[in-house]
Scaffold this motif. Structure first.
Motif, PDB file in Angstrom:
ATOM      1  N   TYR A  30     -24.794  -0.618  -2.266  1.00 23.26           N
ATOM      2  CA  TYR A  30     -25.766  -1.198  -2.950  1.00 23.26           C
ATOM      3  C   TYR A  30     -26.617  -0.366  -3.882  1.00 23.26           C
ATOM      4  CZ  TYR A  30     -23.660  -5.243  -0.866  1.00 23.26           C
ATOM      5  OH  TYR A  30     -23.026  -6.043  -0.221  1.00 23.26           O
ATOM      6  N   VAL A  33     -26.158   3.353 -10.956  1.00 16.91           N
ATOM      7  CA  VAL A  33     -25.103   3.305 -11.924  1.00 16.91           C
ATOM      8  C   VAL A  33     -25.480   2.333 -13.140  1.00 16.91           C
ATOM      9  CG1 VAL A  33     -22.792   2.679 -12.458  1.00 16.91           C
ATOM     10  CG2 VAL A  33     -23.316   3.984 -10.308  1.00 16.91           C
ATOM     11  N   VAL A  69     -24.952   2.106  -6.595  1.00 20.30           N
ATOM     12  CA  VAL A  69     -24.136   1.280  -7.597  1.00 20.30           C
ATOM     13  C   VAL A  69     -25.378   0.577  -8.571  1.00 20.30           C
ATOM     14  CG1 VAL A  69     -22.898  -0.803  -8.343  1.00 20.30           C
ATOM     15  CG2 VAL A  69     -21.998   0.858  -6.356  1.00 20.30           C
TER      16      VAL A  69
END
Length: 272
Positions: free
Chosen positions: A55, A62, A58
């Motif tokens: 988590y 990201v 990402v």
């Protein structure tokens, strides 16, 4: 014919009377889940640790996600998201298993002396064990990234306890319904999938237009998810009025579920 009590007092009396049997059953459930694996029970720690790491990478690296317009922390979104997911996973782990609790223990149904009403409690406490491990991972990550947690974390038990009563009530209902209606497990699987996106897990309540927020609060998971984040991450004391309403409502759900289970359990042996 055995007469089963349905008084509100009997809910707690029955669980307390069979506490040793519940403890043994929970231990067997926890250890049985990892029996034969190399790391054994340590998987209950590795899984949430891995998910939190995913988590964080990402969402904060990201997607560059932030929790609210004024937020600038790269890890805040992951921490807030993970706190909400712990609560949701606790709920879904119990609810998804509930319809099959009696069906998967047919041998116990035939035993008149076995207290079938403890089966949902065993499921809830087993799920709570894994939730506590996840909370431990959350605290570890918070300590690494932000330091000492807020003193409001001490209020976490009074926030989560009503959720456990709510889960117990639903589990008693679903365990009974699962005996008479085998489609219940499929229905619940769909409902929990929808509920995941209808709960403020991936987004704050403030992200919705004000006219729609009232509908989000019809979701019984919304208050406990919000209050959990308040005491864990934001350092806020939950609304006393909301807590009282939540405690009373969930206690009532627990009692109704217990009454339903006790009233319908007489036919389990005939159906199974």
């Amino acid at each position: 014919m055995h007469i089963f009590s349905i008084s509100p007092r009997e809910v707690m009396v029955s669980l307390w009377r069979n506490r040793n049997l519940i403890a043994v059953s929970v231990r067997r459930e926890v250890l049985g889940r990892y029996r034969g694996s190399v790391f054994g029970i340590f998987w209950s720690f590795f899984n949430p640790l891995l998910m939190l790491a995913i988590y964080t990478v990402v969402f904060s690296v990201v997607f560059q996600a932030r929790w609210g317009a004024g937020s600038s922390s790269k890890t805040e979104f992951a921490m807030v998201l993970f706190a909400g997911l712990i609560i949701f996973n606790l709920f879904t782990e119990c609810i998804n298993r509930s319809p099959g609790l009696i069906i998967s223990n047919v041998n116990l149904v035939k035993k008149v002396v076995f207290p079938l009403e403890i089966l949902p409690a065993v499921g809830v406490l087993t799920a709570m064990f894994h939730a506590l491990i996840s909370f431990g991972v959350w605290f570890l990550a918070y300590g690494l990234f932000f330091g000492i947690p807020h003193v409001t974390v001490l209020l976490l038990p009074i926030v989560v306890w009503p959720l456990l009563m709510f889960i117990m009530g639903l589990s008693w209902c679903l365990a009974s319904l699962g005996v008479y209606l085998r489609d219940v497990s499929q229905i619940i699987s769909v409902v929990t999938s929808v509920l995941m996106f209808m709960s403020p897990i991936f987004y704050p309540v403030s992200a919705l237009p004000e006219s729609y927020r009232q509908f989000l609060y019809l979701n019984p998971l919304t208050p406990v998810i919000e209050m959990t984040r308040d005491v864990l991450y934001w350092g806020r004391v939950p609304s006393f009025e909301l807590l009282v309403i939540y405690w009373v409502a969930t206690a009532f759900v627990a009692w109704v579920g217990f009454v339903w289970f006790q009233k319908t359990r007489k036919g389990f042996a005939d159906v199974l």
